[in-house]
Scaffold this motif. Structure first.
Motif, PDB file in Angstrom:
ATOM      1  N   GLU A  99      56.109  45.337  49.388  1.00 32.74           N
ATOM      2  CA  GLU A  99      55.591  43.981  49.182  1.00 32.74           C
ATOM      3  C   GLU A  99      56.692  42.936  49.370  1.00 32.74           C
ATOM      4  N   LYS A 100      57.885  43.260  48.838  1.00 29.62           N
ATOM      5  CA  LYS A 100      59.013  42.342  48.994  1.00 29.62           C
ATOM      6  C   LYS A 100      59.406  42.212  50.454  1.00 29.62           C
ATOM      7  N   LEU A 101      59.371  43.309  51.178  1.00 34.28           N
ATOM      8  CA  LEU A 101      59.705  43.285  52.599  1.00 34.28           C
ATOM      9  C   LEU A 101      58.684  42.467  53.379  1.00 34.28           C
ATOM     10  N   THR A 102      57.428  42.616  53.037  1.00 30.72           N
ATOM     11  CA  THR A 102      56.385  41.839  53.703  1.00 30.72           C
ATOM     12  C   THR A 102      56.567  40.347  53.472  1.00 30.72           C
ATOM     13  N   MET A 262      70.392  45.476  50.836  1.00 30.30           N
ATOM     14  CA  MET A 262      69.755  44.271  51.383  1.00 30.30           C
ATOM     15  C   MET A 262      68.692  43.723  50.430  1.00 30.30           C
ATOM     16  N   PHE A 263      68.020  44.601  49.714  1.00 31.70           N
ATOM     17  CA  PHE A 263      66.987  44.148  48.791  1.00 31.70           C
ATOM     18  C   PHE A 263      67.585  43.468  47.556  1.00 31.70           C
ATOM     19  N   VAL A 264      68.886  43.673  47.337  1.00 35.27           N
ATOM     20  CA  VAL A 264      69.564  42.961  46.255  1.00 35.27           C
ATOM     21  C   VAL A 264      70.043  41.610  46.743  1.00 35.27           C
ATOM     22  N   SER A 265      70.808  41.631  47.847  1.00 35.92           N
ATOM     23  CA  SER A 265      71.257  40.377  48.469  1.00 35.92           C
ATOM     24  C   SER A 265      71.889  40.701  49.812  1.00 35.92           C
ATOM     25  N   PRO A 266      71.820  39.769  50.772  1.00 32.88           N
ATOM     26  CA  PRO A 266      72.458  40.015  52.078  1.00 32.88           C
ATOM     27  C   PRO A 266      73.968  40.202  51.966  1.00 32.88           C
TER      28      PRO A 266
END
Length: 345
Positions: A99-102, A262-266
């Protein structure tokens, strides 16, 4: 047919017999292979104790086996639960991650058609991932049920492997002399040459690469833990195992860690990538030259082709073992061909 030509037929005959009677000899061969590999990998430690500390070989073997059992027990007690927890958390968090990726993809563009196509791709991937997880779960459940139903057989197999390891280490000279006696005297130099060459290959890929993979895996795990990247232990182990694969391994190992960060921060993803880059530089410039000391003389193009072939026919195991298996077969073929030419002159 000249007698030297029989040298070609011996490995072919053995291979045919193994294929024909595979169902009956599979467990025996597996235990013998594991015992042989384990004996070979533990041999340097036994030699160290016997030469440096003047300990009798039998006692040295006992000490090394006890240390190995303690290491296995420590891994089962401390590492396996962490891995199981990481895998459970990953499976449980897949819906939230997707969902976060979407949402992130939707924010990249305001074009509804592009958003719809990207969302469709994500959903398709998610559905396939769910199906694969369900399939793996069924296979694991079936495997556990099978093991539970034949627990005595499993225990006997493990004990047999350790017993074979002890006897192969204790009586290695007698075993090798007996093996050498199967061949005509004129072939002894060739057989010894093949065994020496195989020893060099196994030293590089079983002892050297395993040690390097362990060190790299620990370094990457520590780096990811310091960055507080989720599932650091699991990702570090993946990085260490992937280091067995020439050329592609470091990239394959870095991808899951970078995606997780990446899901934490770039910024954290960049730092995670730096951890793998620094670990690989440390491997290329310090570890490999010191531990392996050279290469197997296999051209990079040949290495890539062999890896692809191994992956195509034997999946992950084929990818990991393709290069050493090819090196072993190449060594045997060259030695036999050279011996036949010399004896035919």
């Amino acid at each position: 047919m000249k007698r030297s030509r029989l040298l070609f037929l011996i490995p072919i005959l053995i291979l045919v017999l193994i294929v024909v009677f595979w169902a009956k000899v599979r467990n025996i061969l597996l235990e013998l292979l594991l015992g042989s590999l384990l004996a070979y990998m533990l041999e340097p430690a036994v030699c160290f104790l016997t030469r440096k500390n003047k300990i009798k070989r039998g006692l040295a073997i006992f000490i090394v086996i006890c240390i190995l059992i303690l290491i296995i027990a420590a891994v089962l007690i401390f590492v396996v639960p962490i891995l199981a927890r990481n895998i459970t958390e990953i499976v449980a968090n897949i819906p939230a991650v997707m969902e976060k990726l979407t949402n992130k993809i939707k924010n990249l563009t305001s074009n509804p058609e592009i958003n719809e196509k990207l969302t469709s791709v994500i959903n398709t991937f998610y559905n396939k991932l769910q199906n694969n997880i369900a399939t793996i779960g069924e296979n694991v459940s079936g495997y556990i049920f099978t093991v539970a139903g034949s627990i005595i057989e499993v225990i006997v197999g493990i004990l047999t492997t350790f017993v074979l390891t002890v006897y192969l280490m204790k009586d290695k000279k007698k075993i090798f002399d007996t093996f050498l006696g199967w061949f005509p005297f004129s072939w002894h130099d060739t057989v010894k040459g093949i065994c020496d060459e195989l020893g060099r290959i196994l030293s590089k890929f079983l002892q050297g690469q395993l040690l390097i993979a362990l060190i790299i895996g620990i370094l990457e795990t520590i780096g990811l833990m310091l960055l507080r990247v989720p599932y650091a232990v699991l990702l570090g182990i993946i990085g260490g195992i992937s280091n067995f694969i020439p050329y592609f391994g470091p990239v394959i190992g870095a991808v899951p860690a970078v995606i997780s960060a990446m899901f934490v921060s770039p910024i954290k993803a960049i730092w995670a990538l730096m951890v793998f880059v620094l670990a690989q530089q440390f491997d290329n410039n310090i570890l490999s030259p010191k531990i392996i000391q050279g290469n197997l003389g296999i051209h990079p193009i040949t290495t890539i082709i062999v890896i692809f072939i191994g992956g195509e026919f034997f999946s992950i195991a084929g990818i990991l073992l393709a290069v050493p298996v090819y090196a072993v077969l190449k060594c045997i073929a060259i030695r036999i061909f050279t011996a036949c030419r010399i004896q035919d002159k």
